[in-house]
Motif scaffolding. Structure first.
Motif, PDB file in Angstrom:
ATOM      1  N   GLU A   1       0.752  -0.865  -0.278  1.00 44.21           N
ATOM      2  CA  GLU A   1      -0.285  -0.170   0.234  1.00 44.21           C
ATOM      3  C   GLU A   1       1.444   1.387   0.270  1.00 44.21           C
ATOM      4  O   GLU A   1       0.527   1.857  -0.883  1.00 44.21           O
ATOM      5  N   ALA A   2       1.749   1.254   0.986  1.00 45.08           N
ATOM      6  CA  ALA A   2       2.491   2.038   0.769  1.00 45.08           C
ATOM      7  C   ALA A   2       3.646   2.596  -0.429  1.00 45.08           C
ATOM      8  O   ALA A   2       3.379   3.713  -0.713  1.00 45.08           O
ATOM      9  N   LEU A   3       4.296   1.510  -0.717  1.00 43.58           N
ATOM     10  CA  LEU A   3       4.661   1.708  -2.196  1.00 43.58           C
ATOM     11  C   LEU A   3       3.311   2.363  -3.700  1.00 43.58           C
ATOM     12  O   LEU A   3       3.907   3.168  -4.148  1.00 43.58           O
ATOM     13  N   ALA A   4       2.129   1.903  -3.135  1.00 47.49           N
ATOM     14  CA  ALA A   4       1.674   2.258  -4.465  1.00 47.49           C
ATOM     15  C   ALA A   4       1.420   3.571  -3.872  1.00 47.49           C
ATOM     16  O   ALA A   4       1.694   4.090  -5.139  1.00 47.49           O
TER      17      ALA A   4
ATOM     18  N   ARG B   1      17.991  -0.817  -8.742  1.00 45.78           N
ATOM     19  CA  ARG B   1      18.243  -0.852  -7.721  1.00 45.78           C
ATOM     20  C   ARG B   1      16.239  -0.887  -7.788  1.00 45.78           C
ATOM     21  O   ARG B   1      15.920  -0.767  -6.736  1.00 45.78           O
ATOM     22  N   SER B   2      15.704   0.256  -8.424  1.00 45.10           N
ATOM     23  CA  SER B   2      14.014   0.206  -8.562  1.00 45.10           C
ATOM     24  C   SER B   2      13.357  -1.196  -8.078  1.00 45.10           C
ATOM     25  O   SER B   2      12.409  -1.391  -7.678  1.00 45.10           O
ATOM     26  N   VAL B   3      14.062  -1.934  -9.076  1.00 44.92           N
ATOM     27  CA  VAL B   3      12.885  -3.363  -9.219  1.00 44.92           C
ATOM     28  C   VAL B   3      13.904  -4.182  -8.116  1.00 44.92           C
ATOM     29  O   VAL B   3      12.358  -4.425  -7.157  1.00 44.92           O
ATOM     30  N   ARG B   4      14.933  -4.074  -7.621  1.00 44.20           N
ATOM     31  CA  ARG B   4      15.060  -4.792  -5.848  1.00 44.20           C
ATOM     32  C   ARG B   4      14.540  -4.065  -4.900  1.00 44.20           C
ATOM     33  O   ARG B   4      13.736  -4.981  -4.458  1.00 44.20           O
TER      34      ARG B   4
ATOM     35  N   VAL C   1      10.942  -2.734  -4.950  1.00 43.19           N
ATOM     36  CA  VAL C   1       9.675  -3.298  -5.511  1.00 43.19           C
ATOM     37  C   VAL C   1      10.142  -4.916  -4.928  1.00 43.19           C
ATOM     38  O   VAL C   1       9.201  -5.440  -4.389  1.00 43.19           O
ATOM     39  N   ALA C   2      10.656  -5.173  -5.048  1.00 44.30           N
ATOM     40  CA  ALA C   2      11.164  -7.672  -5.274  1.00 44.30           C
ATOM     41  C   ALA C   2      11.300  -7.221  -3.685  1.00 44.30           C
ATOM     42  O   ALA C   2      10.289  -7.913  -2.613  1.00 44.30           O
TER      43      ALA C   2
ATOM     44  N   SER D   1       3.300  -6.943 -12.395  1.00 43.49           N
ATOM     45  CA  SER D   1       1.435  -6.602 -12.251  1.00 43.49           C
ATOM     46  C   SER D   1       1.376  -5.071 -11.177  1.00 43.49           C
ATOM     47  O   SER D   1       0.912  -4.845 -11.255  1.00 43.49           O
ATOM     48  N   VAL D   2       2.184  -5.296 -10.503  1.00 46.58           N
ATOM     49  CA  VAL D   2       2.585  -3.794  -9.429  1.00 46.58           C
ATOM     50  C   VAL D   2       2.804  -2.928 -10.065  1.00 46.58           C
ATOM     51  O   VAL D   2       2.185  -2.157 -10.100  1.00 46.58           O
ATOM     52  N   ARG D   3       4.015  -2.905 -10.884  1.00 45.66           N
ATOM     53  CA  ARG D   3       3.844  -1.542 -11.952  1.00 45.66           C
ATOM     54  C   ARG D   3       2.641  -1.046 -12.632  1.00 45.66           C
ATOM     55  O   ARG D   3       2.501  -0.072 -13.051  1.00 45.66           O
TER      56      ARG D   3
END
Length: 196
Positions: free
Chosen positions: A86-89, A126-129, A131-132, A151-153
């Motif tokens: 939620e915080a990420l989104a 770095r960005s993908v890591r 989110v992972a 999917s999230v992105r």
């Protein structure tokens, strides 16, 4: 900006200002001619500092990806599971709404086989890591992690792209719709985790 003050960093800063000033299409509309005009120099003067428009776009994208990653990291530190997603989104949406031109620039995918894209590739990695790391709380099998990241992105990007373009004209509250969208993404992540 006087010619004497021109440097690679200064050219990138001018480009970033133009991207910011152009709203959602600021990155797509970026040209060397616009940068030169804003900097008060002739376009050929830029070639001492950036080799091409493609090179300048890479620089702008790298800055944008790093800034987006910083926002995602700050928002999710110390959180896990649904709270972290939620915080990420919300961090992604906040970045897109406050910096729509940079949001568009952050979507440029580097070519992993092109050495000129090395800095952008590193920023994207770095960005993908980030989110992972956020998704680890769902105990997804490693083979499904890339699917979940995509999917999230895609989910957040689709929502904010429509939002920025004025694509949501119904009177219902957009924040409530986004919260529902995030809840649906979370349900999807939990389902993938259970089915795997």
């Amino acid at each position: 900006m006087p010619r004497a003050g021109l440097s690679r960093g200064a050219v990138v800063r001018v480009a970033l200002d133009l991207v910011d000033g152009g709203g959602p299409t600021g990155f797509a509309d970026l040209t060397l001619a616009k940068v030169a005009a804003q900097a008060g120099v002739a376009t050929p003067s830029l070639y001492k500092h950036v080799g091409s428009l493609a090179a300048l776009r890479r620089e702008v994208s790298t800055v944008a990806v790093d800034e987006l990653n910083a926002a995602m990291t700050e928002a999710t530190v110390g959180l896990s599971g649904p709270e972290a997603v939620e915080a990420l989104a919300h961090a992604m949406r906040g970045f897109a709404r406050s910096r729509p031109g940079r949001w568009a620039a952050a979507q440029a995918a580097p070519d992993p086989d092109d050495p000129a894209d090395a800095a952008l590739s590193a920023a994207a990695d770095r960005s993908v890591r980030t989110v992972a790391a956020v998704l680890r709380g769902f105990d997804l099998p490693e083979a499904r992690t890339v699917d979940a990241i995509r999917s999230v992105r895609a989910g957040v990007h689709g929502f904010v792209t429509l939002e920025l373009a004025g694509g949501f004209r119904l009177p219902q509250d957009l924040d409530a719709s986004f919260a529902t969208h995030v809840a649906m993404m979370l349900a999807g992540l939990e389902r993938v985790a259970q089915d795997s």
